[in-house]
Design an enzyme around this catalytic site. Structure first.
Site: not given
Lengths: 316, 316
Positions: A47, A110, A127, A146, A172, A197
């Site tokens: 990611e 993302n 994402k 995020e 993720c 991550n």
């Protein structure tokens, strides 16, 4: 004839804030070259693989935030990666921060793309399960913003006919949610690619920290087994800008078994020759969805976002 | 003050075809007495805990099939179990084959009840994910005719305010399906009770046999962690009428960790003092459903029973 897809899971060690895109792309290209030498068809990167994990910092200046985003893919910095992959005839999965203008609106996601062996983007995923928070929380040793810097993905969990199989993607935190794998399983996915991550330390619940590696493996193995799919989980690992991450890159078979596991917290390539038919005997027996699932009893999964205390299906 | 519920997972060794209900109830009562001595509040027995696992045989004679069913609960054979549990002030979960007449129709379910410390049935569950097949398949070394002998459960996955917590139930094959735990998780379940009978050998897919123990633990640990709930999984174990079963009784914390595990294939009680608040820090952080779930993207989970090859949410 078995359908073998040889996959390289290309773990990255930390990326420093000062590292340029060009420097990172050199590291990715080194991975590609090793992967080609080890017979890979497909290389999976983490990611947000082009920069340090910037949501760990609160930034007021949107221009500064946007400097971590890609405005085109491939762009000038990533073109050499695409070119080398094409030269080596390698497909790849790449995670990055996507800035796009749609109908006059700037949008930020993302994102991951699946690139075929000819260098063409054949699929994109944005994402859906954004973790963390949207406001600055200065009490934290580091932030996880995020929910501030990205919109929730708007492409669902697509599955692509590619590389001789059915390939899905997620990113993720998506991997902790069984719905992620199930929505792809219901599209007959055969391999799920995912980069992550994951810090060792979770500031709101430090009592979970000792279990980071276990939880990472648990959710990916369960998602693989319960949907009879390969799962390729690829970490950014090591101590990045003072924040240690869990590593634990692994390739998981439809049996739920981890068949290749990284043992460092640095740039490290692990590979496996994956038989895309390995899940078939599960899909035809214990996990023959058409025979055994009971969706009439699953309604709450979409009817409720949060947990609630009344039992809608309470016993008669 | 922590909310501690001390649980006994009362694994059973094999039950022979010739063993009477009264003999089995004696074994269950022995478990109750040991559990009382070890400070338990609640004892969890396996699925179909009163007889041998009869779906392994094809039977033409419905009267013979019905001889394995309970027509009332408690009935004459099970009354001593209820009485002893009440005397010891123990709650319990019991799996049994339920025959009931509703609106003039005879109905048969694979059922469990949750009985409170005063001997009153406070909740019932009827198994939703029936495994196996409906017709005789003589090529098998043994049958698995749950789809023949039982109807699909019609009570959903209810969760009960009981014993100071939120208690849910499921049975055997239910535990392999993430939807099972999720529907209860969305009702804020704190402990899931489940009994099972799982043969080592799966005739349609013997290549899975070496993984039976691993898969059993994997699905229960994932269900526990992903919903931040205790899971108490209780086996009928050992070689029953020539069919070896996997055992693997265990008590799993909301962290996903197995905190007590049976080590025999016989009648064996394992216990744990379960803090019902242990899942809270997960429910308030990584698994704060109201903050992090994205049901708009889960529709396929109820819209599709089987897997399909088109991608409804394909990438733009």
């Amino acid at each position: 004839m078995p359908r073998i897809l040889t996959v390289g899971a290309a773990q990255l060690g930390p990326i420093a804030l000062t590292e340029t895109r060009a420097q990172v792309v050199e590291r990715l290209i080194a991975h590609l070259r090793e992967a080609a030498g080890r017979g890979c068809d497909l290389v999976v990167f983490p990611e947000l693989a082009l920069t340090t994990f910037f949501p760990r910092w609160f930034m007021d200046d949107q221009a500064k935030v946007d400097s971590f985003f890609e405005h085109e893919m491939p762009g000038p910095d990533t073109q050499p990666l695409f070119a080398e992959a094409k030269r080596l005839r390698l497909a790849f999965y790449l995670g990055y921060a996507e800035l796009t203008v749609e109908k006059g609106q700037t949008r930020r996601f993302n994102t991951s793309v699946l690139v075929d062996k000819q260098g063409a983007i054949l699929g994109k995923y944005r994402k859906i399960h954004l973790p963390g928070h949207a406001e600055n929380e200065p009490w934290r040793a580091f932030q996880h913003l995020e929910k501030r810097y990205f919109e929730t993905g708007d492409l669902g969990f697509p599955v692509f006919d590619a590389l001789g199989g059915r390939i899905g993607m997620c990113i993720c935190n998506d991997r902790r949610w069984p719905e992620t794998y199930r929505v792809m399983g219901l599209q007959d996915v055969e391999m799920v690619l995912l980069g992550y991550n994951t810090p060792v330390h979770n500031p709101p619940a430090p009592e979970h920290d000792r279990l980071g590696w276990f939880h990472n493996q648990l959710v990916m193995q369960a998602g693989a087994y319960q949907n009879a799919t390969w799962v390729v989980g690829v970490a950014k690992a090591g101590n990045e800008e003072g924040v240690p991450m869990i590593g634990g890159t692994q390739i998981i078979a439809p049996t739920g078994e981890s068949v290749a596991v990284a043992v460092t917290e640095e740039d490290e390539l692990i590979t496996a020759a994956c038989d895309l038919d390995l899940g078939k005997s599960y899909k035809q027996s214990v996990f023959d969805f058409a025979r055994h699932r009971e969706p009439a009893h699953y309604r709450l999964i979409i009817e409720s976002k949060g947990a609630r205390r009344q039992s809608p299906d309470a016993a008669k």
